[in-house]
Scaffold this active site. Structure first.
Site, PDB file in Angstrom:
ATOM      1  N   ASP A 234      -7.095  10.645   8.977  1.00 45.62           N
ATOM      2  CA  ASP A 234      -5.862  10.940   9.704  1.00 45.62           C
ATOM      3  C   ASP A 234      -6.173  12.041  10.712  1.00 45.62           C
ATOM      4  O   ASP A 234      -6.928  12.975  10.406  1.00 45.62           O
ATOM      5  CB  ASP A 234      -4.760  11.402   8.751  1.00 45.62           C
TER       6      ASP A 234
ATOM      7  N   ASP B 240      -1.347   3.852  10.724  1.00 41.89           N
ATOM      8  CA  ASP B 240      -0.030   4.301  10.248  1.00 41.89           C
ATOM      9  C   ASP B 240       1.034   4.072  11.315  1.00 41.89           C
ATOM     10  O   ASP B 240       2.149   3.618  11.016  1.00 41.89           O
ATOM     11  CB  ASP B 240      -0.061   5.791   9.890  1.00 41.89           C
TER      12      ASP B 240
END
Length: 162
Positions: free
Chosen positions: A119, A137
């Site tokens: 991330d 995401d």
């Protein structure tokens, strides 16, 4: 002209490619793990986070077993999404489902390669800070929002072919 399933597969591959290429660049081009965080815009940073759990850190207590559990569940869901994509007459639905499947597969690849999801996108402004996320995401969230909106606008009826 592509049929719904073909469009869905195309979006799946584009989502997966964009996700994996962005993560490769973040890790090996920008070397974000060594840098920690880099301001891109006044409201956006690239911030390195190794996510060993799922959304918002849920189920992090599963530890290493979580890696396998999350991967198996995500792959099973991706398979079901491909079946949905194959069966839907709606191009919009197929494209959204393809984006969700591509995002899920992208995060599974991370768990297999690195033991955690990469991330790096960190949005913030005026003292407010969102969680750190990635392209996969983003694709999942945006596609689900479009599917929900499509469902609300159709009154819950099966989406008509477009």
């Amino acid at each position: 002209m592509l049929r719904p399933f073909g469009l869905g597969l195309l979006v799946l591959m584009l989502t997966l490619s964009a996700d994996q290429l962005s993560k490769y660049w973040i890790l090996y081009g920008l070397d974000l793990p060594a840098r920690g965080s880099v301001q891109v815009l006044p409201f956006l940073n690239f911030t390195m986070v190794w996510n060993r759990a799922v959304t918002f850190g849920m189920f992090g207590w599963l530890g290493d077993a979580g890696r396998l559990v999350f991967s198996v569940v995500a792959l099973a869901v991706a398979c079901l999404l491909v079946v949905w994509m194959y069966r839907t007459p709606s191009k919009l639905t197929a494209m959204c489902v393809g984006a969700v499947a591509g995002g899920a597969i992208g995060n599974v690849i991370d768990r297999a390669r690195y033991g955690a999801v990469v991330d790096f996108l960190h949005a913030h402004a005026f003292g407010w800070s969102w969680y750190v996320f990635n392209i996969a995401d983003s694709a999942i969230v945006c596609a689900v929002c479009v599917l929900l909106l499509q469902n609300c606008l159709s009154g819950g009826r099966q989406a008509a072919p477009d």
